[in-house]
Design a protein around this motif. Structure first.
Motif, PDB file in Angstrom:
ATOM      1  N   MET A   1      43.012  38.704  41.716  1.00  0.00           N
ATOM      2  CA  MET A   1      43.013  37.655  40.727  1.00  0.00           C
ATOM      3  C   MET A   1      42.414  38.155  39.401  1.00  0.00           C
ATOM      4  N   PHE A   2      41.326  38.921  39.492  1.00  0.00           N
ATOM      5  CA  PHE A   2      40.693  39.436  38.279  1.00  0.00           C
ATOM      6  C   PHE A   2      41.668  40.319  37.502  1.00  0.00           C
ATOM      7  N   THR A   3      42.362  41.195  38.212  1.00  0.00           N
ATOM      8  CA  THR A   3      43.293  42.111  37.546  1.00  0.00           C
ATOM      9  C   THR A   3      44.453  41.354  36.922  1.00  0.00           C
ATOM     10  N   ILE A   4      44.985  40.373  37.626  1.00  0.00           N
ATOM     11  CA  ILE A   4      46.105  39.588  37.093  1.00  0.00           C
ATOM     12  C   ILE A   4      45.680  38.834  35.831  1.00  0.00           C
ATOM     13  N   LEU A   5      44.514  38.193  35.868  1.00  0.00           N
ATOM     14  CA  LEU A   5      44.037  37.487  34.676  1.00  0.00           C
ATOM     15  C   LEU A   5      43.809  38.456  33.519  1.00  0.00           C
ATOM     16  N   GLY A   6      43.300  39.636  33.838  1.00  0.00           N
ATOM     17  CA  GLY A   6      43.102  40.646  32.805  1.00  0.00           C
ATOM     18  C   GLY A   6      44.413  41.108  32.198  1.00  0.00           C
ATOM     19  N   LEU A   7      45.442  41.253  33.041  1.00  0.00           N
ATOM     20  CA  LEU A   7      46.750  41.650  32.527  1.00  0.00           C
ATOM     21  C   LEU A   7      47.363  40.546  31.666  1.00  0.00           C
ATOM     22  N   MET A  54      38.538  44.551  33.539  1.00  0.00           N
ATOM     23  CA  MET A  54      37.802  45.793  33.791  1.00  0.00           C
ATOM     24  C   MET A  54      37.229  45.799  35.202  1.00  0.00           C
ATOM     25  N   PHE A  55      36.665  44.693  35.613  1.00  0.00           N
ATOM     26  CA  PHE A  55      36.104  44.579  36.954  1.00  0.00           C
ATOM     27  C   PHE A  55      37.213  44.530  38.003  1.00  0.00           C
ATOM     28  N   GLY A  56      38.335  43.917  37.668  1.00  0.00           N
ATOM     29  CA  GLY A  56      39.446  43.755  38.607  1.00  0.00           C
ATOM     30  C   GLY A  56      40.084  45.070  39.022  1.00  0.00           C
ATOM     31  N   TRP A  57      40.231  46.006  38.084  1.00  0.00           N
ATOM     32  CA  TRP A  57      40.820  47.299  38.444  1.00  0.00           C
ATOM     33  C   TRP A  57      39.926  48.034  39.444  1.00  0.00           C
ATOM     34  N   MET A  58      38.622  47.928  39.252  1.00  0.00           N
ATOM     35  CA  MET A  58      37.702  48.580  40.187  1.00  0.00           C
ATOM     36  C   MET A  58      37.806  47.939  41.576  1.00  0.00           C
ATOM     37  N   LEU A  59      37.816  46.607  41.601  1.00  0.00           N
ATOM     38  CA  LEU A  59      37.946  45.909  42.887  1.00  0.00           C
ATOM     39  C   LEU A  59      39.256  46.243  43.586  1.00  0.00           C
ATOM     40  N   LEU A  60      40.336  46.272  42.817  1.00  0.00           N
ATOM     41  CA  LEU A  60      41.640  46.600  43.389  1.00  0.00           C
ATOM     42  C   LEU A  60      41.653  48.009  43.965  1.00  0.00           C
ATOM     43  N   ALA A  61      41.070  48.956  43.260  1.00  0.00           N
ATOM     44  CA  ALA A  61      41.029  50.339  43.735  1.00  0.00           C
ATOM     45  C   ALA A  61      40.177  50.469  44.991  1.00  0.00           C
ATOM     46  N   ILE A  62      39.035  49.805  45.025  1.00  0.00           N
ATOM     47  CA  ILE A  62      38.169  49.859  46.210  1.00  0.00           C
ATOM     48  C   ILE A  62      38.871  49.227  47.400  1.00  0.00           C
ATOM     49  N   ASN A  68      43.127  51.703  53.420  1.00  0.00           N
ATOM     50  CA  ASN A  68      43.946  52.895  53.639  1.00  0.00           C
ATOM     51  C   ASN A  68      45.350  52.754  53.078  1.00  0.00           C
ATOM     52  N   THR A  69      45.498  51.953  52.049  1.00  0.00           N
ATOM     53  CA  THR A  69      46.788  51.814  51.385  1.00  0.00           C
ATOM     54  C   THR A  69      47.067  53.027  50.514  1.00  0.00           C
ATOM     55  N   ILE A  70      46.057  53.498  49.814  1.00  0.00           N
ATOM     56  CA  ILE A  70      46.166  54.714  49.005  1.00  0.00           C
ATOM     57  C   ILE A  70      44.964  55.599  49.299  1.00  0.00           C
ATOM     58  N   GLY A  71      45.105  56.873  48.987  1.00  0.00           N
ATOM     59  CA  GLY A  71      44.029  57.827  49.233  1.00  0.00           C
ATOM     60  C   GLY A  71      42.975  57.793  48.140  1.00  0.00           C
ATOM     61  N   LEU A  72      42.020  58.694  48.287  1.00  0.00           N
ATOM     62  CA  LEU A  72      40.885  58.734  47.364  1.00  0.00           C
ATOM     63  C   LEU A  72      41.316  59.074  45.930  1.00  0.00           C
ATOM     64  N   ILE A  73      42.154  60.091  45.774  1.00  0.00           N
ATOM     65  CA  ILE A  73      42.570  60.513  44.429  1.00  0.00           C
ATOM     66  C   ILE A  73      43.320  59.387  43.715  1.00  0.00           C
ATOM     67  N   ARG A  74      44.232  58.740  44.431  1.00  0.00           N
ATOM     68  CA  ARG A  74      44.990  57.647  43.812  1.00  0.00           C
ATOM     69  C   ARG A  74      44.113  56.433  43.533  1.00  0.00           C
ATOM     70  N   LEU A  78      43.578  54.711  39.991  1.00  0.00           N
ATOM     71  CA  LEU A  78      43.739  53.274  39.786  1.00  0.00           C
ATOM     72  C   LEU A  78      42.478  52.668  39.176  1.00  0.00           C
ATOM     73  N   ALA A  79      41.329  53.090  39.641  1.00  0.00           N
ATOM     74  CA  ALA A  79      40.067  52.576  39.099  1.00  0.00           C
ATOM     75  C   ALA A  79      39.884  52.980  37.639  1.00  0.00           C
ATOM     76  N   SER A  80      40.469  54.100  37.242  1.00  0.00           N
ATOM     77  CA  SER A  80      40.319  54.540  35.847  1.00  0.00           C
ATOM     78  C   SER A  80      41.063  53.635  34.877  1.00  0.00           C
ATOM     79  N   MET A  81      41.887  52.738  35.381  1.00  0.00           N
ATOM     80  CA  MET A  81      42.586  51.787  34.515  1.00  0.00           C
ATOM     81  C   MET A  81      41.617  50.881  33.760  1.00  0.00           C
ATOM     82  N   PHE A  82      40.382  50.762  34.251  1.00  0.00           N
ATOM     83  CA  PHE A  82      39.411  49.929  33.541  1.00  0.00           C
ATOM     84  C   PHE A  82      39.181  50.433  32.126  1.00  0.00           C
ATOM     85  N   SER A  83      39.422  51.709  31.895  1.00  0.00           N
ATOM     86  CA  SER A  83      39.183  52.272  30.563  1.00  0.00           C
ATOM     87  C   SER A  83      40.293  51.932  29.571  1.00  0.00           C
ATOM     88  N   CYS A  84      41.410  51.379  30.033  1.00  0.00           N
ATOM     89  CA  CYS A  84      42.491  51.019  29.107  1.00  0.00           C
ATOM     90  C   CYS A  84      42.038  49.978  28.092  1.00  0.00           C
TER      91      CYS A  84
END
Length: 98
Positions: A1-7, A54-62, A68-74, A78-84
């Protein structure tokens, strides 16, 4: 929800940027500059979505990593999107002369 509202907030700000650029074509640079500067600090509810994004991208990545949907690197990518949010174009301190 946080990421969607941010988008949603990003889309809103993208529309505002588009309107400002169109004002230059329709009116003039001076009128567009005055309109944008006069309304720059006007209240709109969407401004509160920026922190959620900003908080939503971190939550989504965690969440994606822990499920186990995506690995650590991905998930780090994904978490780095907070910097956009920090990369938004601002004309603060720039002289806009034609």
């Amino acid at each position: 929800m946080f990421t969607i509202l941010g988008l949603i907030g990003r889309v809103f700000h993208g529309g505002i940027d588009h309107m400002a650029f169109q004002l230059v074509d329709v009116q003039s640079l001076a009128l567009a500059k005055n309109a944008v500067s006069d309304s720059y600090h006007a209240f709109h509810i969407v401004r509160y979505f920026n922190g959620m994004m900003m908080f939503g991208w971190m939550l989504l990545a965690i969440g994606a990593y822990r499920s186990n949907t995506i690995g650590l690197i991905r998930s780090v990518a994904l978490a780095s999107m907070f910097s956009c949010h920090w990369a938004r174009l601002k004309a603060q301190g720039l002289s806009l002369h034609s």
